[in-house]
Design an enzyme around this catalytic site. Sequence first.
Site, mmCIF file in Angstrom:
data_model
loop_
_atom_site.group_PDB
_atom_site.id
_atom_site.type_symbol
_atom_site.label_atom_id
_atom_site.label_comp_id
_atom_site.label_asym_id
_atom_site.label_seq_id
_atom_site.Cartn_x
_atom_site.Cartn_y
_atom_site.Cartn_z
ATOM 1 N N ASP A 107 36.170 46.799 -2.499
ATOM 2 C CA ASP A 107 36.726 45.442 -2.465
ATOM 3 C C ASP A 107 38.244 45.422 -2.395
ATOM 4 O O ASP A 107 38.840 44.775 -1.531
ATOM 5 C CB ASP A 107 36.300 44.640 -3.699
ATOM 6 C CG ASP A 107 34.801 44.375 -3.723
ATOM 7 O OD1 ASP A 107 34.062 45.114 -3.044
ATOM 8 O OD2 ASP A 107 34.385 43.446 -4.423
ATOM 9 N N ARG A 153 41.568 41.689 -19.720
ATOM 10 C CA ARG A 153 42.181 40.971 -18.592
ATOM 11 C C ARG A 153 43.609 40.508 -18.825
ATOM 12 O O ARG A 153 44.474 40.712 -17.972
ATOM 13 C CB ARG A 153 41.307 39.787 -18.159
ATOM 14 C CG ARG A 153 39.951 40.179 -17.579
ATOM 15 C CD ARG A 153 40.056 41.255 -16.549
ATOM 16 N NE ARG A 153 38.790 41.518 -15.885
ATOM 17 C CZ ARG A 153 38.477 42.640 -15.274
ATOM 18 N NH1 ARG A 153 39.346 43.635 -15.254
ATOM 19 N NH2 ARG A 153 37.314 42.796 -14.691
ATOM 20 N N ASP A 189 36.852 36.132 -14.731
ATOM 21 C CA ASP A 189 38.016 37.005 -14.609
ATOM 22 C C ASP A 189 39.162 36.381 -13.816
ATOM 23 O O ASP A 189 40.326 36.534 -14.160
ATOM 24 C CB ASP A 189 37.609 38.355 -14.012
ATOM 25 C CG ASP A 189 36.759 39.172 -14.974
ATOM 26 O OD1 ASP A 189 37.010 39.078 -16.196
ATOM 27 O OD2 ASP A 189 35.844 39.892 -14.522
ATOM 28 N N SER A 207 27.254 44.674 -10.865
ATOM 29 C CA SER A 207 28.695 44.547 -11.025
ATOM 30 C C SER A 207 29.033 45.132 -12.389
ATOM 31 O O SER A 207 28.538 44.674 -13.419
ATOM 32 C CB SER A 207 29.087 43.066 -10.951
ATOM 33 O OG SER A 207 30.395 42.914 -11.442
HETATM 34 N N1 ARG Z 1 30.597 38.260 -18.424
HETATM 35 C C1 ARG Z 1 31.598 39.082 -19.009
HETATM 36 C C2 ARG Z 1 32.871 38.321 -19.172
HETATM 37 O O1 ARG Z 1 33.018 37.280 -18.583
HETATM 38 C C3 ARG Z 1 31.810 40.345 -18.222
HETATM 39 C C4 ARG Z 1 32.502 40.183 -16.927
HETATM 40 C C5 ARG Z 1 32.559 41.461 -16.171
HETATM 41 N N2 ARG Z 1 33.448 41.385 -15.042
HETATM 42 C C6 ARG Z 1 33.235 42.014 -13.885
HETATM 43 N N3 ARG Z 1 34.119 41.822 -12.956
HETATM 44 N N4 ARG Z 1 32.190 42.754 -13.655
HETATM 45 O O2 ARG Z 1 33.731 38.723 -19.889
#
Ligand code: ARG
Length: 402
Positions: A18, A98, A127, A179
Amino acid sequence: MVSRSVKRVCLAYSGGLDTSVILHWLIERFDCEVVAYTADVGQQEELEGLPEKAKSTGALDCVVRDLREEFVRDFVFPAVQAGAVYEGTYLLGTALARPLIAKHQAEVARETGCDAVAHGATGKGNDQVRFELTFRALAPELSVIAPWREWELESRPDCMAYARKHQIPITATLEKPYSIDRNLLHISFEGGILEDPWQAPREEMFLLTRAPEAAPDVPCELVIGFDRGLPVSVDGEPLGPVALLERLNELAGLHGVGRVDMVENRFVGLKSRGVYETPGGTLLHAAHRAVESITLDRELMHERDRLAPRFAELVYNGFWYSPEMDFLRAAVEVSQRNVTGEARLRLFKGALQVTGRRSPVSLYSQALSSFDEAGGYDQRDASGFIRLQGLRLPVRDESGDP
Ligand code: ARG
């Protein structure tokens, strides 16, 4: 289509498909330069050769920052002190990383003369919000580019085709079934077969924890020490934040502790099924709570407990850098002044039990609580206490009529 003009963009880059495609797309779309930026938060991906890879995809430069220590010390530990668990279940592994990643990205952008930042988060997730709220808070002058929300590519196959067409060097990876987001605190899995919330995860998916049935037949006992709410030792051995969390990840993982499977409410308004492995973090929360149970005043504990869900929500929603979070963090820190001591945990085939707690500043008084001693408490006082507490109860209208 956006008519922005940018000259140099700092891209959060992992070297995967990506972000490799994004790197190339940015140059094409904006006729700009790209500085690739990679944060090491313990994701254990190949960081070696990353700068070369970025440059051969067209990057002007590639900056790698080791943020592991800062991540555990300034994000994971404060969340443990706060008792922050989103919706009572998610230990916030991704959400805590993040703002840190984005903060350093903004710094790198400034240091390298960029006028924009870009990330590879999609338009449906949390994110993107966390990245961009952090940029707003810390570097509002930077433009933000979120290619997944702007370009014409819609899926992974589209990305592959784009990469092939433009001869972007990508390591031949199999189609990823989930993911995944990994750091020192956790691994998260979403998507693929997990999108059906009734479908159990496959055992082969898990990377940090053994299946409980494959865990050792002998239980493990360990002692975690805290100083003012901060984890400082394991079995009496002082350890720095990263080493300590790594040690706990290993022990809990071996014994199958720390798996969570849930459906959560994303900030953007949809429900999402996620599976998490947070071995060390699970131990930290349990041990911290146990030490608090003997070192926190009742009212102080209950007050802090009321803040915990709110703290978790702010982290989850991406408001780490906000006035309300500053306030909560300061309050939590004050609450932890007396949280010094140790907790003993027992791990066995996926289960975690607290089996002891002690503290040099314990508020627990054996004499006061004992069934065997009278000490310092006049039991006759309890009669009046109960009488006054119960004063209004007999006159309550039982009929239910207003
Ligand atoms: N659902 C979780 C959160 O919002 C995990 C997110 C994982 N992110 C990813 N880009 N795979 O914190």
